[in-house]
Design a protein around this motif. Sequence first.
Motif, PDB file in Angstrom:
ATOM      1  N   ALA A  56       0.862  -1.186   0.000  1.00  0.00           N
ATOM      2  CA  ALA A  56       0.000   0.000   0.000  1.00  0.00           C
ATOM      3  C   ALA A  56       0.895   1.232   0.000  1.00  0.00           C
ATOM      4  CB  ALA A  56      -0.900  -0.002   1.236  1.00  0.00           C
ATOM      5  N   GLY A  57       0.404   2.299  -0.600  1.00  0.00           N
ATOM      6  CA  GLY A  57       1.126   3.580  -0.586  1.00  0.00           C
ATOM      7  C   GLY A  57       2.512   3.448  -1.186  1.00  0.00           C
ATOM      8  N   THR A  58       3.486   3.998  -0.473  1.00  0.00           N
ATOM      9  CA  THR A  58       4.860   4.003  -0.957  1.00  0.00           C
ATOM     10  C   THR A  58       5.395   2.594  -1.198  1.00  0.00           C
ATOM     11  OG1 THR A  58       5.437   6.171  -0.106  1.00  0.00           O
ATOM     12  CG2 THR A  58       7.200   4.534  -0.112  1.00  0.00           C
ATOM     13  N   SER A 101       4.907  -9.553  -0.484  1.00  0.00           N
ATOM     14  CA  SER A 101       4.319  -8.367   0.143  1.00  0.00           C
ATOM     15  C   SER A 101       5.450  -7.430   0.542  1.00  0.00           C
ATOM     16  CB  SER A 101       3.502  -8.753   1.369  1.00  0.00           C
ATOM     17  OG  SER A 101       4.356  -9.291   2.364  1.00  0.00           O
ATOM     18  N   ILE A 102       5.174  -6.142   0.450  1.00  0.00           N
ATOM     19  CA  ILE A 102       6.170  -5.146   0.854  1.00  0.00           C
ATOM     20  C   ILE A 102       5.535  -4.281   1.937  1.00  0.00           C
ATOM     21  CG2 ILE A 102       7.695  -3.286   0.080  1.00  0.00           C
ATOM     22  CD1 ILE A 102       7.429  -4.336  -2.744  1.00  0.00           C
ATOM     23  N   SER A 103       6.226  -4.172   3.053  1.00  0.00           N
ATOM     24  CA  SER A 103       5.711  -3.330   4.136  1.00  0.00           C
ATOM     25  C   SER A 103       6.855  -2.899   5.033  1.00  0.00           C
ATOM     26  CB  SER A 103       4.675  -4.107   4.951  1.00  0.00           C
ATOM     27  OG  SER A 103       4.243  -3.342   6.047  1.00  0.00           O
ATOM     28  N   SER A 105       6.464  -1.349   8.013  1.00  0.00           N
ATOM     29  CA  SER A 105       6.105  -1.659   9.400  1.00  0.00           C
ATOM     30  C   SER A 105       5.891  -3.153   9.615  1.00  0.00           C
ATOM     31  CB  SER A 105       4.820  -0.924   9.774  1.00  0.00           C
ATOM     32  OG  SER A 105       3.751  -1.362   8.940  1.00  0.00           O
ATOM     33  N   GLY A 106       5.405  -3.822   8.582  1.00  0.00           N
ATOM     34  CA  GLY A 106       5.034  -5.226   8.744  1.00  0.00           C
ATOM     35  C   GLY A 106       3.722  -5.389   9.482  1.00  0.00           C
ATOM     36  N   GLU A 107       3.002  -4.287   9.717  1.00  0.00           N
ATOM     37  CA  GLU A 107       1.752  -4.334  10.480  1.00  0.00           C
ATOM     38  C   GLU A 107       0.568  -3.766   9.705  1.00  0.00           C
ATOM     39  OE1 GLU A 107       1.659  -5.973  13.147  1.00  0.00           O
ATOM     40  OE2 GLU A 107       3.759  -6.057  13.760  1.00  0.00           O
ATOM     41  N   ALA A 153       9.387   8.926  11.089  1.00  0.00           N
ATOM     42  CA  ALA A 153       8.521   9.889  10.398  1.00  0.00           C
ATOM     43  C   ALA A 153       7.427   9.144   9.645  1.00  0.00           C
ATOM     44  CB  ALA A 153       9.344  10.737   9.434  1.00  0.00           C
ATOM     45  N   VAL A 154       6.228   9.720   9.616  1.00  0.00           N
ATOM     46  CA  VAL A 154       5.106   9.068   8.925  1.00  0.00           C
ATOM     47  C   VAL A 154       5.429   8.856   7.440  1.00  0.00           C
ATOM     48  CG1 VAL A 154       2.749   9.479   8.097  1.00  0.00           C
ATOM     49  CG2 VAL A 154       3.273   9.707  10.526  1.00  0.00           C
ATOM     50  N   ALA A 155       6.074   9.830   6.825  1.00  0.00           N
ATOM     51  CA  ALA A 155       6.422   9.701   5.411  1.00  0.00           C
ATOM     52  C   ALA A 155       7.554   8.691   5.264  1.00  0.00           C
ATOM     53  CB  ALA A 155       6.848  11.046   4.855  1.00  0.00           C
ATOM     54  N   SER A 156       7.341   7.719   4.414  1.00  0.00           N
ATOM     55  CA  SER A 156       8.353   6.686   4.220  1.00  0.00           C
ATOM     56  C   SER A 156       9.398   7.178   3.213  1.00  0.00           C
ATOM     57  CB  SER A 156       7.665   5.426   3.706  1.00  0.00           C
ATOM     58  OG  SER A 156       8.573   4.357   3.689  1.00  0.00           O
ATOM     59  N   LEU A 241       2.711  11.561  -3.976  1.00  0.00           N
ATOM     60  CA  LEU A 241       2.193  11.118  -2.670  1.00  0.00           C
ATOM     61  C   LEU A 241       2.907  11.845  -1.528  1.00  0.00           C
ATOM     62  CD1 LEU A 241       0.459   9.224  -0.896  1.00  0.00           C
ATOM     63  CD2 LEU A 241       2.274   7.525  -1.078  1.00  0.00           C
ATOM     64  N   LYS A 242       4.235  11.934  -1.623  1.00  0.00           N
ATOM     65  CA  LYS A 242       4.981  12.604  -0.549  1.00  0.00           C
ATOM     66  C   LYS A 242       4.543  14.051  -0.401  1.00  0.00           C
ATOM     67  CE  LYS A 242       6.409   9.719   1.045  1.00  0.00           C
ATOM     68  NZ  LYS A 242       7.059   8.442   0.896  1.00  0.00           N
ATOM     69  N   LEU A 243       4.335  14.729  -1.538  1.00  0.00           N
ATOM     70  CA  LEU A 243       3.948  16.138  -1.464  1.00  0.00           C
ATOM     71  C   LEU A 243       2.556  16.287  -0.851  1.00  0.00           C
ATOM     72  CD1 LEU A 243       5.108  18.894  -2.072  1.00  0.00           C
ATOM     73  CD2 LEU A 243       3.868  18.865  -4.236  1.00  0.00           C
ATOM     74  N   LYS A 244       1.615  15.420  -1.257  1.00  0.00           N
ATOM     75  CA  LYS A 244       0.266  15.472  -0.675  1.00  0.00           C
ATOM     76  C   LYS A 244       0.336  15.299   0.830  1.00  0.00           C
ATOM     77  CE  LYS A 244      -1.651  12.823  -4.339  1.00  0.00           C
ATOM     78  NZ  LYS A 244      -2.121  11.580  -4.846  1.00  0.00           N
ATOM     79  N   GLU A 245       0.996  14.219   1.258  1.00  0.00           N
ATOM     80  CA  GLU A 245       0.881  13.881   2.670  1.00  0.00           C
ATOM     81  C   GLU A 245       1.622  14.871   3.564  1.00  0.00           C
ATOM     82  OE1 GLU A 245       3.893   9.973   2.726  1.00  0.00           O
ATOM     83  OE2 GLU A 245       2.143   9.996   4.023  1.00  0.00           O
ATOM     84  N   LEU A 246       2.684  15.484   3.055  1.00  0.00           N
ATOM     85  CA  LEU A 246       3.466  16.388   3.910  1.00  0.00           C
ATOM     86  C   LEU A 246       3.020  17.828   3.828  1.00  0.00           C
ATOM     87  CD1 LEU A 246       6.967  14.910   3.166  1.00  0.00           C
ATOM     88  CD2 LEU A 246       5.773  14.822   5.354  1.00  0.00           C
TER      89      LEU A 246
HETATM   90  O1  M6R Z   1       4.323   0.088   6.771  1.00  0.00           O
HETATM   91  P1  M6R Z   1       3.939  -0.039   5.315  1.00  0.00           P
HETATM   92  O2  M6R Z   1       5.116   0.021   4.400  1.00  0.00           O
HETATM   93  O3  M6R Z   1       3.078  -1.256   5.056  1.00  0.00           O
HETATM   94  O4  M6R Z   1       3.038   1.232   5.005  1.00  0.00           O
HETATM   95  C1  M6R Z   1       2.395   1.368   3.765  1.00  0.00           C
HETATM   96  C2  M6R Z   1       1.858   2.762   3.597  1.00  0.00           C
HETATM   97  O5  M6R Z   1       0.892   3.056   4.589  1.00  0.00           O
HETATM   98  C3  M6R Z   1       2.952   3.827   3.650  1.00  0.00           C
HETATM   99  O6  M6R Z   1       3.960   3.605   2.714  1.00  0.00           O
HETATM  100  C4  M6R Z   1       2.374   5.229   3.428  1.00  0.00           C
HETATM  101  O7  M6R Z   1       1.913   5.355   2.109  1.00  0.00           O
HETATM  102  C5  M6R Z   1       3.430   6.294   3.775  1.00  0.00           C
HETATM  103  N1  M6R Z   1       2.890   7.239   4.700  1.00  0.00           N
HETATM  104  C6  M6R Z   1       3.962   7.008   2.550  1.00  0.00           C
HETATM  105  O8  M6R Z   1       4.920   7.938   2.862  1.00  0.00           O
END
Ligand code: M6R
Length: 369
Positions: A56-58, A101-103, A105-107, A153-156, A241-246
């Motif tokens: 999901a996301g990044t 799967s790519i994550s 956090s793993g959560e 940081a929330v942004a990955s 995505l980075k620009l939106k979220e930050l």
């Molecule tokens: O922990 P995860 O890699 O599974 O998270 C997936 C996304 O929620 C995460 O990459 C999200 O899109 C980031 N906030 C992007 O910067």
Amino acid sequence: EKGGWSSFMAKEVSEEPEAVANTIRGRVHEGRVVIPELDGLDDLFADISRIVILGAGTAAYAGLVGKYAIEQWARIPVEVELAHEFRYRDPLVGPDTLVISISQSGETMDTLMAVKEAARLGARTLSICNTQGATIPRESDAIVYTHAGPEVAVASTKAFVAQITALYLFALHVARVRGTMGADDQAAQIEELSALPDKIRWVLDNEQERIEQLAHWMADTRSVLFLGRHVGYPIALEGALKLKELSYIHAEGFAAGELKHGPIALIEPGQPVFVVVPSPRGAQVLHSKVVSNIEEIRARGARVIAIAEAGDAAVLPSADEVLRIPLAAPLFEPILAVVPLHVFAMGLAEAKGLDVDQPRNLAKSVTVE
Ligand code: M6R
């Protein structure tokens, strides 16, 4: 914990070179990629006929980049899908499918549920994860950890470059097992991969200040577009995505080839557009098509900020700004081209006085579906 940095994000962007280096460490032996965690899975890699990458996301954007390398080197068809879309559409996977799967956090619940569904349908599962012992790797048949270090940081950011690195290592490992790649080619790709940390550092050392200045000037911008092609396309998505979220600015990423199929209607005088330019040393046709896109949008008044390799002079006549990245083989460019976009999103949020570590409405780890 932040050390001398203004934010965790600033610290984590500065750690992108180490995130790549640490993910490679211990996985290259005598000019070949050998991932110890995948020991004993040779039969599986010989047998599978397709790969499905979920995230999901990044993390999903890292998967989109990884598809190119896996298909090119290991010659296995790859589909990339958002985990939450996969989970609820009765997907066609079975024992011939490896679901990666790519994550970070793993959560992430969306990704976890998709992995469980894939396993229920008989697929083999592999987790690319940055967090030791997290739920998704525990639920998977195999694990390849990224070694980006804790991402707060929330942004990955550093996890993203580490995820692409892990996918490339995976592709090289499987290519060796399946015999789809010659030893010289394997050695050349490893050399490219190993050179990335220094090249990322070059971008940070030479371009960071200028990008932050640019972000400062653009603090009142209401919308920013991002264009890319081939491996540059997922990077455009990631930049948006980075620009939106930050910074809470409207941002969209497009495949450059889509421009004439709709998005070019958005171009009006002054519209900022970041363009990830493929190397002219790769497929010449891709480079010249993206340069034409730059000319087309510039003719309609767009303000073009090109991300192009050092020495690419073709972008100079039409781009308002050129952010340089060092020379790399085309498949490796995304890991360099994303760095200016991470710096830009962070710089713009800072210029607006926003909390870059904890943007509104977002959580670091999304543990609900
Ligand atoms: O922990 P995860 O890699 O599974 O998270 C997936 C996304 O929620 C995460 O990459 C999200 O899109 C980031 N906030 C992007 O910067």
